[in-house]
Design a protein around this motif. Structure first.
Motif, short mmCIF file in Angstrom:
data_model
loop_
_atom_site.label_atom_id
_atom_site.label_comp_id
_atom_site.label_asym_id
_atom_site.label_seq_id
_atom_site.Cartn_x
_atom_site.Cartn_y
_atom_site.Cartn_z
N ARG A 65 0.84 -1.16 0.17
CA ARG A 65 0.16 0.07 0.17
C ARG A 65 0.97 1.21 -0.05
NH1 ARG A 65 -2.98 -2.98 -1.03
NH2 ARG A 65 -4.59 -3.87 0.03
N SER A 85 -14.66 -1.21 4.89
CA SER A 85 -15.08 -0.85 3.23
C SER A 85 -16.68 -1.34 3.17
CB SER A 85 -14.07 -1.25 2.31
OG SER A 85 -12.81 -0.74 2.26
N GLY A 119 -6.18 -2.58 16.69
CA GLY A 119 -6.69 -2.99 15.35
C GLY A 119 -5.94 -3.83 14.58
N PHE A 153 -10.82 -0.03 -5.65
CA PHE A 153 -10.15 1.31 -5.44
C PHE A 153 -9.02 1.03 -6.62
CE2 PHE A 153 -11.67 1.26 -1.15
CZ PHE A 153 -12.52 2.46 -1.06
N PRO A 171 -8.10 -10.42 7.68
CA PRO A 171 -6.84 -9.59 7.99
C PRO A 171 -6.97 -8.17 7.90
CG PRO A 171 -6.54 -11.46 6.23
CD PRO A 171 -7.97 -11.29 6.77
N GLY A 231 -7.71 0.85 9.19
CA GLY A 231 -7.18 1.22 10.62
C GLY A 231 -5.85 0.14 10.90
N LEU A 249 -5.80 4.60 4.26
CA LEU A 249 -5.51 3.06 4.75
C LEU A 249 -6.55 2.59 5.56
CD1 LEU A 249 -1.53 3.79 5.26
CD2 LEU A 249 -2.80 2.70 3.45
N GLY A 278 -6.83 -4.79 6.17
CA GLY A 278 -6.98 -4.34 4.82
C GLY A 278 -7.85 -5.31 3.95
N ALA A 279 -8.62 -6.15 4.80
CA ALA A 279 -9.43 -7.31 4.04
C ALA A 279 -10.37 -6.60 3.42
CB ALA A 279 -9.78 -8.40 5.08
N GLY A 280 -10.93 -5.39 3.82
CA GLY A 280 -12.10 -4.91 3.26
C GLY A 280 -13.42 -4.95 4.20
N LYS A 281 -13.16 -5.11 5.52
CA LYS A 281 -14.27 -5.24 6.63
C LYS A 281 -14.93 -3.70 6.69
CE LYS A 281 -11.41 -6.75 9.59
NZ LYS A 281 -10.22 -6.64 8.65
N VAL A 335 -11.87 -4.35 -2.97
CA VAL A 335 -12.16 -4.48 -1.42
C VAL A 335 -13.42 -5.12 -1.46
CG1 VAL A 335 -10.86 -2.52 -0.58
CG2 VAL A 335 -13.22 -2.28 -1.45
N GLN A 361 -14.75 2.86 13.15
CA GLN A 361 -13.66 2.29 13.65
C GLN A 361 -12.71 3.41 14.35
OE1 GLN A 361 -11.03 0.16 10.56
NE2 GLN A 361 -9.85 -0.26 12.33
N LEU A 415 -6.97 -2.25 -6.57
CA LEU A 415 -7.64 -2.94 -5.31
C LEU A 415 -8.72 -3.13 -5.14
CD1 LEU A 415 -5.93 -3.90 -2.45
CD2 LEU A 415 -6.96 -1.42 -1.71
N GLU A 417 -3.85 -0.92 9.02
CA GLU A 417 -2.67 -0.47 8.06
C GLU A 417 -2.05 0.83 8.59
OE1 GLU A 417 -4.40 -2.21 3.80
OE2 GLU A 417 -4.86 -0.18 4.35
N HIS A 472 -10.83 -7.43 16.09
CA HIS A 472 -9.71 -8.22 16.12
C HIS A 472 -9.35 -8.68 17.51
CE1 HIS A 472 -8.48 -7.06 12.05
NE2 HIS A 472 -8.70 -5.92 12.44
N1 LIG Z 1 -10.94 5.56 -0.25
C1 LIG Z 1 -9.82 4.63 -0.49
N2 LIG Z 1 -8.98 4.74 -1.72
C2 LIG Z 1 -8.08 3.84 -1.65
N3 LIG Z 1 -8.01 2.80 -1.01
C3 LIG Z 1 -8.83 2.30 0.20
C4 LIG Z 1 -9.68 3.48 0.19
N4 LIG Z 1 -10.49 3.21 1.63
C5 LIG Z 1 -10.00 1.85 1.78
N5 LIG Z 1 -8.79 1.64 0.97
C6 LIG Z 1 -8.16 0.54 1.03
O1 LIG Z 1 -8.91 -0.67 0.87
C7 LIG Z 1 -8.54 -1.94 1.78
C8 LIG Z 1 -9.73 -2.26 2.68
O2 LIG Z 1 -9.59 -1.44 3.91
P1 LIG Z 1 -10.72 -1.51 4.81
O3 LIG Z 1 -10.67 -0.01 5.77
O4 LIG Z 1 -11.92 -1.94 4.45
O5 LIG Z 1 -9.71 -2.67 5.68
P2 LIG Z 1 -10.46 -3.39 7.12
O6 LIG Z 1 -10.63 -4.68 6.51
O7 LIG Z 1 -11.40 -2.44 7.68
O8 LIG Z 1 -8.92 -3.53 7.75
P3 LIG Z 1 -8.58 -3.33 9.22
O9 LIG Z 1 -8.99 -4.47 10.09
O10 LIG Z 1 -7.22 -2.93 9.30
O11 LIG Z 1 -9.44 -2.07 9.64
C9 LIG Z 1 -7.13 -1.37 2.69
O12 LIG Z 1 -6.15 -1.70 2.00
C10 LIG Z 1 -7.29 0.32 2.41
O13 LIG Z 1 -5.87 0.79 2.02
#
Ligand SMILES: Nc1ncnc2c1ncn2[C@@H]1O[C@H](COP(=O)(O)OP(=O)(O)OP(=O)(O)O)[C@@H](O)[C@H]1O
Ligand SMILES: Nc1ncnc2c1ncn2[C@@H]1O[C@H](COP(=O)(O)OP(=O)(O)OP(=O)(O)O)[C@@H](O)[C@H]1O
Ligand SMILES: [Mg+2]
Ligand SMILES: [Mg+2]
Lengths: 239, 287, 336, 262, 369
Positions: free
Chosen positions: A124, D58, A161, D27, D51, A134, A132, D53-56, D32, D99, D30, A136, D217
């Motif tokens: 990333r 999102s 997180g 995105f 994990p 949370g 990013l 960045g898995a997209g939760k 999600v 979050q 990427l 990340e 988590h």
């Molecule tokens: N607006 C955006 N533009 C580009 N990339 C994005 C955007 N929002 C999220 N991402 C990317 O999409 C991926 C999924 O993000 P998301 O926040 O859904 O993860 P997550 O599963 O909630 O992770 P965590 O457990 O770390 O919170 C991440 O790699 C993030 O960097």
């Protein structure tokens, strides 16, 4: 004797509000200190005070033999204090890569090492900090502290997180840093066992005062103190 | 070929907008200070240069001298006026910088009187140049060249450099910027001085199209704000594109539709912003 | 549950600054007293009250809802022209004219608000500015109706409520303006403490949060924008009716800038800030211009800078400071 | 309830309150969300893990309308809500927590909750006649804060609250909206272990037919809370099952759980 | 002996500060030349700043001057809206009021207590239209600033020009905020008229306006016709581009007349060598003369009706040349000069080459009461 950080009779807070009240401790170079306590007892405030974000009303703090009280924050950083704030506070308009580059120093971790600790961050690296996830952001905050080459590392709930598997990796990395000596660590954690197993010494805060101070191993065994000061008994019982 | 000339005129006008606004892109765009005093620094630069040229200093030297004076004034103002403001929020900043502008206007009027100041262009800039199909004012060609060079220099020097990233950290989160070792105060002071120097330079170079007069600092402020706003706060590419687009739209519209011209500039601003609410080139954080 | 919850700080619970009951009395009594004491200055006083109302309307939009507008004068001017034209062509009854102008400005606020309020920050600022400029340009162009640059003149007002003539000395004008201001103020005071007002406060602080609790953010902003516009329109109408003249300046950017300055000078989100700012600004400007008409900008400029440097929230900061001092003195003297 | 029963309740129970059909989002390069299908019946207690960045997050953003999906559809009580603006989805009972704290920082905690209650009661528009209505909101807010253990902090500005208490306030607000579907994004992150019990209790007090999806988590909390767990990896649903099935799934261990240091 | 107070409302701050300065300097020169007392009564001038076109403020200032300061006369008024705003007040208070500058035709209609010592826009614009069409200029484009004075200038120039058989090819209105005039002039270039009639916004943009004409239209042989664009005060800033410009105006600095020379000389002596009289100076200077005459005749308790009665039909010599206040309209009747910019002793100056004697305001002729 080689003292990395010391606070004596420290009274500090935000503006006129006093949060830390008469806090004293010393930490030798290369050792790790766990700071525990409930919600709002002043754990973050302690780290903030070491970074110079609070008002010090009385008492002394010093690091590496230099008094910190009047030192501006950027000098503290240059003197070797690395900081991972609780709310991550990564720079949203910078890419992940830039977030690291602005903090990087020659004596710090190479960027490549950060990326091998957190491979996801490497993928990333061009994303802006603000987008990013949370977790990340948390990795980035830790990486940012490491590339600055800290001699004293302040970690405010660094595991928050992060996925369990990443927590494990991070745990091992921190353990390695601890074992290598040289870098002093202050670790604030909600998960007492984790913090205690990583640290050699522990303090527990209550209402801004030090309520317990001693070797980590001892506190880890002392269920009653833990229950009394941290309220963790409930979790134990639920397991 | 008149159409071509008109576009050229528009570009030249856009370049003037760009050259003067770019300093504001630095102070208001990058540093996020609501800097309503931008025009004052351009004005200080212009007046200094006018005096210098009047005393026989060559134009280019006077221009850079003026930029230096504006920059130093900016550095001083940063300590006295702006530094107490960064934390106080945009409204306090607006008030303070507005007050500052008033004071500058009053001071300059007291020293230089209420009449307009002209900055005679040097010989080589005031003539006409053959551009193939007609004669064209050399000054406008100079503006275009100068604007392009400036845009390129700033893009490389700030947008793409570590310095630019440092600056953005300090703006995003000054506390944390300090915690990674950045001397926020000094960085801001230097940058602010730079922005003011650019303003001063712009005041000089653009003086033939935006004449220097006591009210300069307020009269053209809106123009500068609009360029920065339409471009998307805080990036040079955006300001550049916005300035050129607005310059060309305004000029072409005035040529073809003089009767509607009064509505066209702000009409264009309205249309552009409704079409692209984050500016023509939104900053990265706006995503 | 743990009954003994820790409270780490000794800070007292946050107190919202509230003007005490007598705090209300003071400004209004002063305004009324001025009617008797400042007979030679009633024109100035009326202008100051109109400025208060204008700044108050901006406080709703800018202070509470956080919409930074640089085109607020468009509504003031629109109200002024509406009232003027109404007096010339429709009826010269002041109250009717006032209501019509208020409604007209409110409608303009609604229409432009719906167009631009989905944007935020600098973009919104520029949009308000552009709309302000366009409205001014229209007024300039419709010379047959507005008089263009010559201004609108020939306004003759009928006696207020059929009984009180607008006299040369400005007695009627002053009291009329004061009464209208009081009515709007009371309304604004109530509205800003209502759930609606509080939701605006929330919108200013954090739009995401408000969306997440289901607040129709856009509608709320349009509503307050229209409300502020209507109020500014009243101010404009009062100005047209009491001076019997309207100029393009009423619409210009400088007027938007001035009211912004006046409000911030006084202090935002206090309602009384508009009072303090307008009165001080108008008086200082008048006074400085008399002492030396050539240098008053210096005085005003220095005043603005001093206020920002030394006071926390505009001139109302003085009052906060005084209140805090008084409170701490009180505490020191009364044993706990 | 045994695992099998839990699954039964999920699949065969009442019509889903929320269903997700073929949701996709990327995105740039990427991805999600990739063709996500999920039903939340009334009373569902689902843990969403995966994990970083898995997209939760999102996914939650897609459901609540903060992100616009590339494809797919979301149905709330059988009605497609894809075109509804986020605030209208909230009004229909689709509520989330964030979050990263998203609160009114310059407002006392009490009012943060009361404003939410006012919106729930649809009195947010009231300008002039609001006295008793608003009082009731304040009273309810006070009770809710006390239940979260934030009673003493009710008059403090949120900015001054410690992080953990702000987390609790996020949850208190969400609960105050009386959701039909509650999406919790790492509610316990930053909350000390001792305090997570309060969260657990509060969730337990919700009407049984409310559907809850929790991202966490903190495995202690997830395994205590969830009757079904969904594992998401790189925008796809990797697997789903009862807590014990997931805890013993090798793939999940490999990409997410690790050896469990906690 | 009494003190007679004269309230002067003018713009002495903001973008129009120069007007206030010119007023004040001319008044001081007048008082130096004619004494601060009239038959033993001290004339005290009270200045008030209206900050620009701002009717509301002008009205408030007038009120204060009348009610609080108890002035005997009002004077000043740079801008039409400000003058119009005080009309009702002035009528009600029967306050003799001298308009030093504001130049829209209808002002003096609005109150019987108004007289004017400046000029009106139609008064200046018509003669040059008449002249142009008789001097080989048959086709013209007008380009005026898009506000009321510009519109008036356009109308009266075109009327006179067409009446003589000329053709107005296009009437362009230039937005007030314009600082880059090239697109308009480029458009005019395409139409190839014989001349362009310009009414500029005044002030700072004038320099750019004329320079753009010089670089775009002059080479193509398109002449410049204007009114107030070539004031002495601006000429050094415009530079040699201004050479040959033809304008019509009621006041030319180089008019050979002893009053004018004395005015200029005293301005220079009192306020520095760069000081130049302009229309604001003569307006204020003659305005003071009118007021002095009234005090001379009626003493310090002069009433509005007495003063206006005296002023109707009053005649005297002004630095601009002969000057009369019209019996009926109370407006100024004066010579309009056609001037050309020339270089004399290394300096650019306007030089009269034709005089339209004692011109009345055409607007009043077109709009009888
Ligand atoms: N607006 C955006 N533009 C580009 N990339 C994005 C955007 N929002 C999220 N991402 C990317 O999409 C991926 C999924 O993000 P998301 O926040 O859904 O993860 P997550 O599963 O909630 O992770 P965590 O457990 O770390 O919170 C991440 O790699 C993030 O960097
Ligand atoms: N900006 C501030 N102004 C005033 N008081 C503050 C501020 N920030 C924190 N506090 C107060 O200081 C006390 C200590 O807060 P701190 O953040 O240090 O707690 P903590 O132990 O880190 O809690 P947590 O576990 O929730 O992170 C709290 O009572 C909090 O309300
Ligand atoms: Mg903390
Ligand atoms: Mg997430």
């Amino acid at each position: 004797m080689n003292t990395a950080v010391a606070a004596s009779r420290l009274v500090a807070g935000y503006g006129e509000t006093v949060v830390l009240d008469d806090v004293s401790f010393e930490l030798e170079t290369g050792r790790a200190l766990a700071v525990l306590g409930r919600n709002g007892v002043g754990k973050s405030t302690l780290l903030n005070t070491l970074m110079g974000f609070t008002t010090v009303h009385a008492g002394q703090i010093s690091a590496f033999g230099q008094p910190l009280n009047a030192m501006p924050t950027h000098h503290r950083s240059r003197a070797g204090i690395g900081y991972v704030p609780q709310e991550r506070e990564i720079f949203p308009s910078l890419s992940a890569m830039e977030n690291l580059r602005v903090a990087a120093r020659a004596r710090g971790w190479p960027l490549a090492d950060v990326f091998s600790l957190f491979p996801l961050l490497g993928q990333r690296r061009e994303s802006s900090g603000g987008s990013l996830s949370g977790g990340e952001q948390q990795m980035l905050a830790i990486g940012r502290a490491l590339v600055g080459g800290p001699r004293l590392l302040l970690l405010d709930e660094p595991m928050e997180g992060l996925a369990p598997i990443v927590v494990e990796t991070l745990y091992q990395a921190l353990a390695k840093i601890r074992d290598a000596g040289g870098i002093t660590m202050i670790l604030v954690e909600q998960h007492a066992e984790l913090a205690l197993s990583l640290s050699q010494e522990a303090i527990v805060l209550e209402r801004g005062r030090i309520a317990y101070r001693g070797p980590s191993a001892e506190l880890a065994r002392d269920e009653s103190t833990k229950t009394r000061l941290l309220g963790v008994g409930g979790v134990e019982e639920a397991k | 070929m008149s159409e071509f000339t008109i576009v050229l005129d528009g570009i030249a006008y856009g370049m003037v907008l760009f050259i003067i606004s770019v300093g504001l892109t630095v102070t208001m765009g990058l540093m996020r200070v609501v800097n309503l005093a931008h025009g004052s620094f351009a004005m200080i630069g212009g007046y200094v240069a006018a005096v210098a040229v009047g005393a026989g200093v060559p134009f280019i030297a006077a221009a850079f001298g003026a930029a230096l004076v504006a920059g130093l004034t900016g550095a001083l103002a940063e300590v006295l006026v702006y530094r107490p403001l960064y934390r106080k929020g945009e409204l306090a900043q607006a008030l303070m910088t507005f007050g500052f502008t008033f004071v500058v206007i009053a001071a300059l009027t007291a020293i230089f009187g209420t009449s307009i100041k002209t900055l005679p262009l040097p010989e080589y800039m005031s003539g006409l140049v053959d551009i193939g199909f007609r004669m064209y004012p050399a000054y406008r060609l100079f503006l275009i060249a100068f604007g392009l060079a400036l845009a390129l220099a700033l893009w490389l020097g700030i947008d793409r450099s570590l310095y630019g990233a440092r600056l953005r950290t300090a703006v995003d989160n000054p506390r944390m910027a300090g915690a990674v070792g950045i001397n926020v105060n000094r960085l801001f002071q230097l940058t602010f001085a730079g922005g003011c120097a650019l303003a001063g330079l712009g005041g000089v170079v653009g003086s033939a199209l935006l004449p220097l007069e006591p009210y300069y600092a307020l009269r053209y402020l809106v123009l500068f704000l609009v360029v920065v706003g339409v471009g998307g706060v805080g990036n040079f590419k955006g300001s550049f594109v916005a300035a050129i687009s607005l310059g060309v739209i305004d000029t072409v519209a005035k040529y073809f539709l003089p009767s509607a011209a009064a509505y066209l500039f702000y009409g264009a601003v309205l249309a552009l912003l409704l079409w692209r609410p984050d500016g023509l080139m939104p900053a990265r954080s706006a995503q | 549950m743990n009954p003994e919850r820790s409270r780490a700080t000794r800070s007292p619970p946050a107190e919202k600054p509230h003007a005490a009951g007598w705090g209300h009395l003071l400004p209004w009594t002063a305004a009324l007293a001025f009617y008797f004491l400042g007979a030679d200055f009633l024109g100035l006083g009326t202008n100051a009250l109109i400025m208060v109302l204008f700044a108050l309307s901006l406080d709703l939009v800018l202070g509470y809802a956080g919409i930074i507008t640089m085109g607020h004068a468009a509504f003031f001017g629109f109200g002024a022209y509406a009232a003027g034209l109404c007096a010339i062509h429709v009826t010269n009854d002041p109250v009717t004219g006032l209501l019509i102008a208020t409604a007209a400005a409110g409608i303009l606020g609604f229409v432009t608000g719906t167009l631009i309020l989905h944007t935020k920050g600098v973009t919104l600022m520029m949009l308000t500015l552009a709309i302000g400029a366009l409205v001014a340009e229209v007024a300039n162009h419709l010379r047959d109706y507005t008089g263009g640059d010559d201004g609108l003149h020939g306004i003759r007002m009928a006696p207020l409520l059929g009984a009180f003539r607008f006299d040369l000395w400005g007695h009627t004008a002053y009291l009329y303006t004061l009464a209208v201001l009081l009515a709007w103020f009371a309304l604004a005071w109530r509205i800003m403490r209502s759930p609606f007002g509080r939701s605006l406060d929330g919108i200013r602080q954090n739009v995401r949060r408000m969306r997440a609790i289901g607040t129709p953010v856009w509608w709320r902003m349009v509503a307050v924008y229209s409300l502020g516009a209507a109020m500014a329109g009243t101010a404009g109408a009062l100005s047209a009716q009491t001076t019997r003249a309207v100029g393009l300046t009423a619409l210009e950017l400088l007027a938007s800038g001035t009211v912004l300055m006046v409000l911030i000078l006084g202090g935002t989100r206090r309602l009384y800030g508009a009072f303090a700012g307008a009165v001080v600004y108008v008086v200082v400007q008048d006074f400085a211009a008399q002492v030396d008409p050539f240098r008053w900008m210096f005085v005003i400029g220095a005043l603005l800078m001093a206020v920002v440097l030394f006071l926390e929230n505009g001139l109302m900061g003085i009052i906060d400071f005084a209140a805090a001092r008084a409170r701490s003195l009180w505490r020191e003297q009364t044993p706990r | 309830m045994s695992d099998a029963e839990a699954r039964h309740a999920n699949t065969l129970g009442a019509a889903p309150v929320l269903s997700v059909r073929g949701l996709c989002k990327s995105f740039g390069a990427l991805t999600v969300a990739q063709d996500i299908e999920l039903d939340l019946p009334g009373g569902a207690r689902i843990g969403l893990i995966g994990p970083n960045g898995a997209g939760k997050t999102s996914f939650v953003n897609l459901l609540t309308g903060m992100l616009r999906p590339d494809a797919g559809s979301v149905l709330l009580e059988d009605r497609a809500i894809d075109r509804l603006r986020p605030e209208l989805r909230v009004r229909r009972g689709l509520v989330r927590t964030h979050q990263i704290n998203t609160l009114l920082a310059e407002t006392p905690a009490l009012e943060n909750v009361a404003i939410a209650i006012a919106e729930r009661k649809r009195i947010g528009w009231r300008m002039l006649r609001y006295g008793t209505g608003w009082r009731a909101c304040l009273d309810e807010a006070e009770a809710r804060l006390a239940a979260m253990g934030l009673g003493d902090d009710r008059l403090r500005l949120v900015r001054e609250l410690p992080y953990g208490k702000q987390r609790l306030l996020e949850i208190a607000i969400a609960l105050a909206l009386k959701p039909r579907v509650l999406l919790l994004d790492e509610p316990a992150a930053g909350v000390p272990a001792g305090e997570t019990r309060a969260i657990h209790e509060q969730l337990g007090d919700l009407p049984q037919d409310v559907a809850i999806l929790m991202i966490e988590h903190d495995m202690d909390l997830v395994f205590r809370f969830a009757r079904e767990i969904v594992v998401m990896v790189q925008g796809r649903v990797l697997t789903r099952g009862s807590p014990s099935e997931i805890a013993n799934d090798d793939r999940v261990r490999e990409v997410y759980l690790g050896r469990r240091v906690r | 002996a009494d003190t007679v107070k004269v309230g002067v409302i003018m713009s002495s701050s903001g973008p129009f500060a120069r007007w206030g300065e010119q007023f004040r300097q001319a008044i001081e020169v007048f008082q130096k030349q004619n004494g601060k007392t009239v038959s033993g009564h001290t004339i005290e001038v009270i200045y008030r700043d209206d900050g620009g076109p701002n009717p509301v403020r002008a009205k408030q200032l007038a009120e204060e001057l009348i009610l609080r300061e108890k002035v005997q006369f009002l004077g000043g008024f740079v801008f039409t809206p400000n003058a119009l705003a005080v009309a009702d007040l002035v009528t009600e208070a029967k306050m003799p009021t001298v308009i030093f500058n504001a130049a829209t035709g209808l002002i003096t209609r609005k109150s019987p207590y108004f007289v004017r010592t400046s000029h009106t826009i139609p008064q200046a614009a018509r003669p040059i239209g008449e002249w142009a069409v008789k001097n080989d200029i048959k086709r013209v484009v007008t380009a005026v600033s898009d506000y009321a004075p510009g519109h008036d200038a356009e109308v009266y120039f075109s009327k006179a020009f067409k009446a003589g058989g000329g053709q107005v090819m296009e009437s362009i209105r230039i937005p007030l905020a314009t600082t880059d005039f090239s697109p308009f002039f480029e458009r005019i270039l395409q139409q190839k008229p014989d001349a362009v009639f310009v009414f500029g916004p005044g002030g700072p943009p004038t320099v750019g306006l004329i320079n753009t004409w010089a670089s775009r239209l002059k080479p193509a042989g398109i002449k410049f016709l204007g009114t107030a664009e070539t004031q002495q005060i601006d000429l050094p800033k415009i530079g040699r581009s201004a050479l040959g410009l033809v304008t019509s105006f009621h006041y030319t600095e180089t008019v050979d007349n002893p009053l004018n020379k004395a005015l200029w000389a005293d301005l220079v002596q009192m306020f520095g060598k760069d000081t130049v009289p302009d229309l604001a100076s003569v307006g204020a200077y003659d305005g003071m003369r009118v007021i002095y005459r009234a005090v001379e005749k009626f003493g310090p308790r002069v009433t509005g009706d007495q003063a206006i009665g005296l002023w109707r039909g009053m005649q005297f010599n002004s630095p601009r040349g002969p000057f009369r206040i019209d019996e009926k309209t109370r407006d100024v009747v004066e010579n309009i000069y056609l001037r050309r910019v020339e270089e004399r002793d290394g300096k650019l100056v306007n030089v009269n080459f034709q005089t339209f004697p004692m011109v009345k305001d055409p607007w009043k002729e077109d709009n009888p009461e």
